[in-house]
Design a protein around this motif. Sequence first.
Motif, PDB file in Angstrom:
ATOM      1  N   ALA A  28      27.076  -3.684   8.010  1.00 12.36           N
ATOM      2  CA  ALA A  28      26.241  -4.420   7.062  1.00 12.36           C
ATOM      3  C   ALA A  28      26.117  -5.892   7.456  1.00 12.36           C
ATOM      4  O   ALA A  28      25.030  -6.485   7.364  1.00 12.36           O
ATOM      5  CB  ALA A  28      26.821  -4.291   5.653  1.00 12.36           C
ATOM      6  N   LEU A  29      27.212  -6.481   7.917  1.00  9.65           N
ATOM      7  CA  LEU A  29      27.179  -7.884   8.330  1.00  9.65           C
ATOM      8  C   LEU A  29      26.369  -8.071   9.610  1.00  9.65           C
ATOM      9  O   LEU A  29      25.698  -9.096   9.785  1.00  9.65           O
ATOM     10  CB  LEU A  29      28.607  -8.402   8.504  1.00  9.65           C
ATOM     11  CG  LEU A  29      29.384  -8.593   7.200  1.00  9.65           C
ATOM     12  CD1 LEU A  29      30.864  -8.833   7.480  1.00  9.65           C
ATOM     13  CD2 LEU A  29      28.807  -9.750   6.396  1.00  9.65           C
ATOM     14  N   ALA A  30      26.399  -7.103  10.510  1.00 11.94           N
ATOM     15  CA  ALA A  30      25.557  -7.160  11.706  1.00 11.94           C
ATOM     16  C   ALA A  30      24.086  -7.157  11.316  1.00 11.94           C
ATOM     17  O   ALA A  30      23.274  -7.910  11.871  1.00 11.94           O
ATOM     18  CB  ALA A  30      25.871  -5.987  12.630  1.00 11.94           C
TER      19      ALA A  30
ATOM     20  N   LEU B  50      21.037  -9.938  11.966  1.00  4.44           N
ATOM     21  CA  LEU B  50      19.750  -9.594  12.573  1.00  4.44           C
ATOM     22  C   LEU B  50      18.587  -9.880  11.632  1.00  4.44           C
ATOM     23  O   LEU B  50      17.483 -10.229  12.080  1.00  4.44           O
ATOM     24  CB  LEU B  50      19.744  -8.127  12.991  1.00  4.44           C
ATOM     25  CG  LEU B  50      20.686  -7.779  14.149  1.00  4.44           C
ATOM     26  CD1 LEU B  50      20.715  -6.278  14.386  1.00  4.44           C
ATOM     27  CD2 LEU B  50      20.250  -8.501  15.426  1.00  4.44           C
ATOM     28  N   THR B  51      18.812  -9.748  10.329  1.00  8.11           N
ATOM     29  CA  THR B  51      17.763 -10.044   9.351  1.00  8.11           C
ATOM     30  C   THR B  51      17.331 -11.504   9.445  1.00  8.11           C
ATOM     31  O   THR B  51      16.147 -11.830   9.315  1.00  8.11           O
ATOM     32  CB  THR B  51      18.256  -9.724   7.922  1.00  8.11           C
ATOM     33  OG1 THR B  51      18.535  -8.325   7.836  1.00  8.11           O
ATOM     34  CG2 THR B  51      17.202 -10.093   6.884  1.00  8.11           C
ATOM     35  N   LEU B  52      18.297 -12.388   9.689  1.00  7.79           N
ATOM     36  CA  LEU B  52      17.964 -13.808   9.833  1.00  7.79           C
ATOM     37  C   LEU B  52      17.032 -14.056  11.011  1.00  7.79           C
ATOM     38  O   LEU B  52      16.249 -15.004  11.010  1.00  7.79           O
ATOM     39  CB  LEU B  52      19.247 -14.632  10.000  1.00  7.79           C
ATOM     40  CG  LEU B  52      20.094 -14.835   8.741  1.00  7.79           C
ATOM     41  CD1 LEU B  52      21.413 -15.514   9.096  1.00  7.79           C
ATOM     42  CD2 LEU B  52      19.336 -15.656   7.707  1.00  7.79           C
TER      43      LEU B  52
ATOM     44  N   ARG C  60      19.148 -18.537  17.979  1.00  8.62           N
ATOM     45  CA  ARG C  60      18.846 -17.106  18.123  1.00  8.62           C
ATOM     46  C   ARG C  60      19.907 -16.406  18.979  1.00  8.62           C
ATOM     47  O   ARG C  60      20.345 -15.297  18.666  1.00  8.62           O
ATOM     48  CB  ARG C  60      17.452 -16.906  18.729  1.00  8.62           C
ATOM     49  CG  ARG C  60      16.332 -17.322  17.793  1.00  8.62           C
ATOM     50  CD  ARG C  60      15.021 -16.630  18.102  1.00  8.62           C
ATOM     51  NE  ARG C  60      13.991 -17.035  17.160  1.00  8.62           N
ATOM     52  CZ  ARG C  60      13.857 -16.541  15.941  1.00  8.62           C
ATOM     53  NH1 ARG C  60      14.694 -15.618  15.503  1.00  8.62           N
ATOM     54  NH2 ARG C  60      12.887 -16.952  15.139  1.00  8.62           N
ATOM     55  N   GLY C  61      20.331 -17.072  20.047  1.00  5.56           N
ATOM     56  CA  GLY C  61      21.393 -16.500  20.873  1.00  5.56           C
ATOM     57  C   GLY C  61      22.689 -16.347  20.098  1.00  5.56           C
ATOM     58  O   GLY C  61      23.382 -15.330  20.215  1.00  5.56           O
ATOM     59  N   ALA C  62      22.991 -17.354  19.261  1.00  3.44           N
ATOM     60  CA  ALA C  62      24.219 -17.296  18.457  1.00  3.44           C
ATOM     61  C   ALA C  62      24.143 -16.189  17.413  1.00  3.44           C
ATOM     62  O   ALA C  62      25.148 -15.522  17.120  1.00  3.44           O
ATOM     63  CB  ALA C  62      24.458 -18.644  17.778  1.00  3.44           C
TER      64      ALA C  62
END
Length: 418
Positions: free
Chosen positions: A151-153, A157-159, A170-172
């Motif tokens: 869920a945290l992953a 990715l949603t951000l 984006r890389g972070a």
Amino acid sequence: MEGNEALKARMVESGFTQAELADAVNADLRIVGYEGTVSDRTVRNWLTGKSRWPHRRQRTALEAVFNCPITELGFIPRRKPTRKSPEAAVLRRHFIAATAASLTATAAPGYAAQPRVGMNDVTRLQVKFAALVATDFRYGGRRAVESQAVALAEEALTLQGHGTASQRVRGALYGCAASFTSSAMWAAIDGRRFSAAQSHFDRASSLAAMSNDTAIQFRIWSHASSLYRHMNRLADARAASDVARALPIARRDPMFVSLGHARHAAIHGHAGDARAVQQSLGHAEEAYERADQNEQRPVWLAGVCDRSELEGLALSAHFSLGNYELAEAHAHRSLSLLRPGMQRDRSLVRARLAHAQLGQGDVDEAVDTAMQIPTEVARHPRVQSILSDFTHALQLAAPHSLVSQSWDEYNRYSRRDP
């Protein structure tokens, strides 16, 4: 008063005791800056139905821990009496509509303003990752840890798709998503859910490649080597370990070098190569001595690369080789160095120690060691597997002895599912 059977079932599925669920909820509360005040008594009130609708912050934390809506955990919302008159409701609707129209009129035509995603968002995710790692160190491969990591992953990715960001950010974010997915992968490995672990590995490795973060790439490929070792795919285990050890960070930082060699030694032990085990452990020790202990490193590395971990991997290697006397020595050293919160690792070491003592003919001492493993941790899949092998070996070594009968009785009554 009816009890909360839904919550009880979820706790059994995830392997939580009352005290452990309280700890997990408090850990989530601390992530967002609140004091964790949930106790095992609080959980008991939830289970008995005495508390049917927890505080808002506790509800949010419970949803994060179990990765589901609070109502699926058997909690019932309180009915609130409405005091607003029909006229007030009409006025409120008119106000909201007028405000929305005003905002639409002032926005740029054709699109809404995109929010900016920055390093503050990344830092917030990294704090959640640190809490997740701490939970994993304590409890190990529970489905709740795996689900929360997935869920945290997805949150990371949603951000990526809901705002503008620099290339660095984006890389972070990809690095955060890879980190969370690698934790889901390890939780699945630790719980012996190997098919799920393979799926997480495929996802994590692609995310890590997009992040260009070689530290998380090392973690993922090192986990892969453990996955294949547990599956007895030794050629794949060696290949994955070689990929991890060839990464730039594993050549530059002696701490990564040390962990890479120590984990490679465990693979050699599983393959029965005693000479390679000694060489790899020697390289691990030498690299550890060279490492700067004060250098800042990823949070996940702090828990898996210290003296206790090196001793534990040496224990695993020598145990696989049947070098039970050496295995016992490494087990005692590992136990003396393990931090108090590492319950899962402490029980794994005790289980191997008991088996190593049995391998030397010390039946009474071996059974005494095995009985020191807490009941709730003994249900951990890896601990359970080692204890199952121990039980089989004990039956062969002393089939009709009183101590063997005592162990069988202890297993029957003390290690039953709650």
